[in-house]
Design a protein around this motif. Structure first.
Motif, PDB file in Angstrom:
ATOM      1  N   VAL A  32       0.862  -1.183   0.000  1.00 15.41           N
ATOM      2  CA  VAL A  32       0.000   0.000   0.000  1.00 15.41           C
ATOM      3  C   VAL A  32       0.896   1.229   0.000  1.00 15.41           C
ATOM      4  CG1 VAL A  32      -1.804   1.271   1.211  1.00 15.41           C
ATOM      5  CG2 VAL A  32      -1.771  -1.221   1.312  1.00 15.41           C
ATOM      6  N   VAL A  33       0.752   2.050  -1.020  1.00 18.67           N
ATOM      7  CA  VAL A  33       1.503   3.299  -1.110  1.00 18.67           C
ATOM      8  C   VAL A  33       0.569   4.427  -0.701  1.00 18.67           C
ATOM      9  CG1 VAL A  33       2.725   4.859  -2.655  1.00 18.67           C
ATOM     10  CG2 VAL A  33       2.943   2.397  -2.957  1.00 18.67           C
ATOM     11  N   CYS A  34       0.977   5.202   0.295  1.00 17.65           N
ATOM     12  CA  CYS A  34       0.153   6.299   0.807  1.00 17.65           C
ATOM     13  C   CYS A  34       0.787   7.635   0.450  1.00 17.65           C
ATOM     14  CB  CYS A  34       0.016   6.214   2.323  1.00 17.65           C
ATOM     15  SG  CYS A  34      -0.713   4.690   2.899  1.00 17.65           S
ATOM     16  N   VAL A  35      -0.014   8.510  -0.133  1.00 20.23           N
ATOM     17  CA  VAL A  35       0.418   9.882  -0.414  1.00 20.23           C
ATOM     18  C   VAL A  35      -0.726  10.821  -0.060  1.00 20.23           C
ATOM     19  CG1 VAL A  35       2.069   9.281  -2.230  1.00 20.23           C
ATOM     20  CG2 VAL A  35      -0.274   9.722  -2.841  1.00 20.23           C
ATOM     21  N   THR A  36      -0.390  12.021   0.365  1.00 17.40           N
ATOM     22  CA  THR A  36      -1.444  12.960   0.744  1.00 17.40           C
ATOM     23  C   THR A  36      -2.046  13.675  -0.452  1.00 17.40           C
ATOM     24  OG1 THR A  36       0.209  14.672   1.155  1.00 17.40           O
ATOM     25  CG2 THR A  36      -0.548  13.392   3.051  1.00 17.40           C
ATOM     26  N   SER A  37      -1.292  13.782  -1.519  1.00 18.28           N
ATOM     27  CA  SER A  37      -1.771  14.503  -2.692  1.00 18.28           C
ATOM     28  C   SER A  37      -1.752  13.596  -3.910  1.00 18.28           C
ATOM     29  CB  SER A  37      -0.882  15.720  -2.948  1.00 18.28           C
ATOM     30  OG  SER A  37      -1.219  16.323  -4.176  1.00 18.28           O
ATOM     31  N   ALA A  38      -2.833  13.599  -4.659  1.00 16.71           N
ATOM     32  CA  ALA A  38      -2.905  12.787  -5.870  1.00 16.71           C
ATOM     33  C   ALA A  38      -1.862  13.226  -6.900  1.00 16.71           C
ATOM     34  CB  ALA A  38      -4.303  12.865  -6.465  1.00 16.71           C
ATOM     35  N   GLN A  39      -1.418  14.456  -6.812  1.00 15.60           N
ATOM     36  CA  GLN A  39      -0.397  14.951  -7.744  1.00 15.60           C
ATOM     37  C   GLN A  39       0.924  14.205  -7.568  1.00 15.60           C
ATOM     38  OE1 GLN A  39      -0.428  19.055  -6.644  1.00 15.60           O
ATOM     39  NE2 GLN A  39      -1.947  19.601  -8.195  1.00 15.60           N
ATOM     40  N   SER A  40       1.192  13.693  -6.377  1.00 11.34           N
ATOM     41  CA  SER A  40       2.429  12.959  -6.105  1.00 11.34           C
ATOM     42  C   SER A  40       2.464  11.601  -6.787  1.00 11.34           C
ATOM     43  CB  SER A  40       2.607  12.755  -4.598  1.00 11.34           C
ATOM     44  OG  SER A  40       2.635  13.988  -3.930  1.00 11.34           O
ATOM     45  N   SER A  43      -0.962  -4.562  -5.284  1.00  9.16           N
ATOM     46  CA  SER A  43      -0.599  -3.160  -5.101  1.00  9.16           C
ATOM     47  C   SER A  43      -1.842  -2.292  -4.936  1.00  9.16           C
ATOM     48  CB  SER A  43       0.209  -2.653  -6.300  1.00  9.16           C
ATOM     49  OG  SER A  43       1.390  -3.409  -6.446  1.00  9.16           O
ATOM     50  N   TYR A  44      -1.755  -1.349  -4.007  1.00 10.96           N
ATOM     51  CA  TYR A  44      -2.850  -0.437  -3.702  1.00 10.96           C
ATOM     52  C   TYR A  44      -2.297   0.976  -3.544  1.00 10.96           C
ATOM     53  CZ  TYR A  44      -5.102  -4.806  -2.361  1.00 10.96           C
ATOM     54  OH  TYR A  44      -5.604  -6.077  -2.357  1.00 10.96           O
ATOM     55  N   VAL A  45      -3.148   1.947  -3.800  1.00 10.08           N
ATOM     56  CA  VAL A  45      -2.810   3.352  -3.562  1.00 10.08           C
ATOM     57  C   VAL A  45      -3.820   3.914  -2.580  1.00 10.08           C
ATOM     58  CG1 VAL A  45      -2.757   5.654  -4.589  1.00 10.08           C
ATOM     59  CG2 VAL A  45      -1.726   3.743  -5.792  1.00 10.08           C
ATOM     60  N   LEU A  46      -3.327   4.579  -1.554  1.00  3.94           N
ATOM     61  CA  LEU A  46      -4.174   5.265  -0.593  1.00  3.94           C
ATOM     62  C   LEU A  46      -3.796   6.742  -0.670  1.00  3.94           C
ATOM     63  CD1 LEU A  46      -5.058   4.035   2.902  1.00  3.94           C
ATOM     64  CD2 LEU A  46      -4.525   6.415   2.540  1.00  3.94           C
ATOM     65  N   GLU A  67      -7.667  15.286  -8.556  1.00  2.63           N
ATOM     66  CA  GLU A  67      -7.617  15.148 -10.002  1.00  2.63           C
ATOM     67  C   GLU A  67      -6.528  14.161 -10.403  1.00  2.63           C
ATOM     68  OE1 GLU A  67      -6.765  18.058 -13.735  1.00  2.63           O
ATOM     69  OE2 GLU A  67      -7.809  18.864 -11.989  1.00  2.63           O
ATOM     70  N   GLY A  68      -6.920  13.156 -11.131  1.00  2.00           N
ATOM     71  CA  GLY A  68      -5.950  12.204 -11.657  1.00  2.00           C
ATOM     72  C   GLY A  68      -5.738  10.957 -10.816  1.00  2.00           C
ATOM     73  N   ALA A  69      -6.269  10.891  -9.621  1.00  3.24           N
ATOM     74  CA  ALA A  69      -6.033   9.737  -8.756  1.00  3.24           C
ATOM     75  C   ALA A  69      -6.601   8.454  -9.359  1.00  3.24           C
ATOM     76  CB  ALA A  69      -6.611   9.979  -7.365  1.00  3.24           C
ATOM     77  N   LEU A  70      -7.857   8.500  -9.744  1.00  2.00           N
ATOM     78  CA  LEU A  70      -8.486   7.297 -10.299  1.00  2.00           C
ATOM     79  C   LEU A  70      -7.912   6.939 -11.663  1.00  2.00           C
ATOM     80  CD1 LEU A  70     -12.193   7.830  -9.217  1.00  2.00           C
ATOM     81  CD2 LEU A  70     -10.472   6.336  -8.191  1.00  2.00           C
ATOM     82  N   THR A  98      -5.662  -0.907  -7.194  1.00  2.00           N
ATOM     83  CA  THR A  98      -6.854  -0.469  -6.484  1.00  2.00           C
ATOM     84  C   THR A  98      -6.582   0.840  -5.763  1.00  2.00           C
ATOM     85  OG1 THR A  98      -7.482  -2.769  -6.148  1.00  2.00           O
ATOM     86  CG2 THR A  98      -8.536  -1.154  -4.731  1.00  2.00           C
ATOM     87  N   ALA A  99      -7.557   1.739  -5.782  1.00  2.00           N
ATOM     88  CA  ALA A  99      -7.425   3.037  -5.114  1.00  2.00           C
ATOM     89  C   ALA A  99      -8.305   3.079  -3.875  1.00  2.00           C
ATOM     90  CB  ALA A  99      -7.828   4.160  -6.052  1.00  2.00           C
ATOM     91  N   PHE A 100      -7.748   3.596  -2.799  1.00  2.00           N
ATOM     92  CA  PHE A 100      -8.503   3.923  -1.598  1.00  2.00           C
ATOM     93  C   PHE A 100      -8.409   5.432  -1.442  1.00  2.00           C
ATOM     94  CE2 PHE A 100      -6.724  -0.324  -0.411  1.00  2.00           C
ATOM     95  CZ  PHE A 100      -7.903  -1.026  -0.527  1.00  2.00           C
ATOM     96  N   LEU A 101      -9.520   6.121  -1.559  1.00  2.81           N
ATOM     97  CA  LEU A 101      -9.527   7.576  -1.461  1.00  2.81           C
ATOM     98  C   LEU A 101      -9.964   7.977  -0.056  1.00  2.81           C
ATOM     99  CD1 LEU A 101     -11.079   8.412  -4.940  1.00  2.81           C
ATOM    100  CD2 LEU A 101      -8.670   8.225  -4.304  1.00  2.81           C
ATOM    101  N   VAL A 102      -9.055   8.605   0.659  1.00  2.00           N
ATOM    102  CA  VAL A 102      -9.293   9.043   2.035  1.00  2.00           C
ATOM    103  C   VAL A 102      -9.008  10.538   2.106  1.00  2.00           C
ATOM    104  CG1 VAL A 102      -8.559   8.798   4.432  1.00  2.00           C
ATOM    105  CG2 VAL A 102      -8.616   6.798   2.960  1.00  2.00           C
TER     106      VAL A 102
END
Length: 92
Positions: free
Chosen positions: A16-24, A42-45, A50-53, A62-66
């Motif tokens: 699981v890769v966690c970032v605070t901004s979808a731009q990253s 692999s997952y993204v949190l 904009e652009g996350a999905l 898979t995306a987890f939007l928090v």
């Protein structure tokens, strides 16, 4: 899902890769799909943005939007941590 390795059954490793901004996420282009090709789940949190999905779709992960704030705030950070905990616990 379990994978057989040397005659033994093992659980697949979840990354699981966690970032605070979808731009990253643009900095991770290719890395998550590479891990997926090697057998990792692999997952993204990240926070919705904009652009996350689109990124997750192109990488096949898979995306987890928090909702998370970039500016420090004790209350909002605690709330985001609780949400992240719930997502990770559910996905365990």
């Amino acid at each position: 899902m379990k994978v057989s390795v040397n005659g033994r059954r093992q659980k697949r490793v979840k990354v699981v890769v966690c970032v605070t901004s979808a731009q990253s996420l643009s900095l991770l282009r290719g890395q998550l799909s590479y891990g997926k090709q090697r057998g990792y789940d692999s997952y993204v949190l990240c926070s919705p943005g904009e652009g996350a999905l689109e990124f997750c779709h192109s990488e096949g992960v898979t995306a987890f939007l928090v909702p998370m704030e970039r500016e420090p705030s004790a209350w909002r950070d605690l709330l985001a941590l609780w949400r992240i905990f719930r997502v990770l616990r559910r996905e365990r």
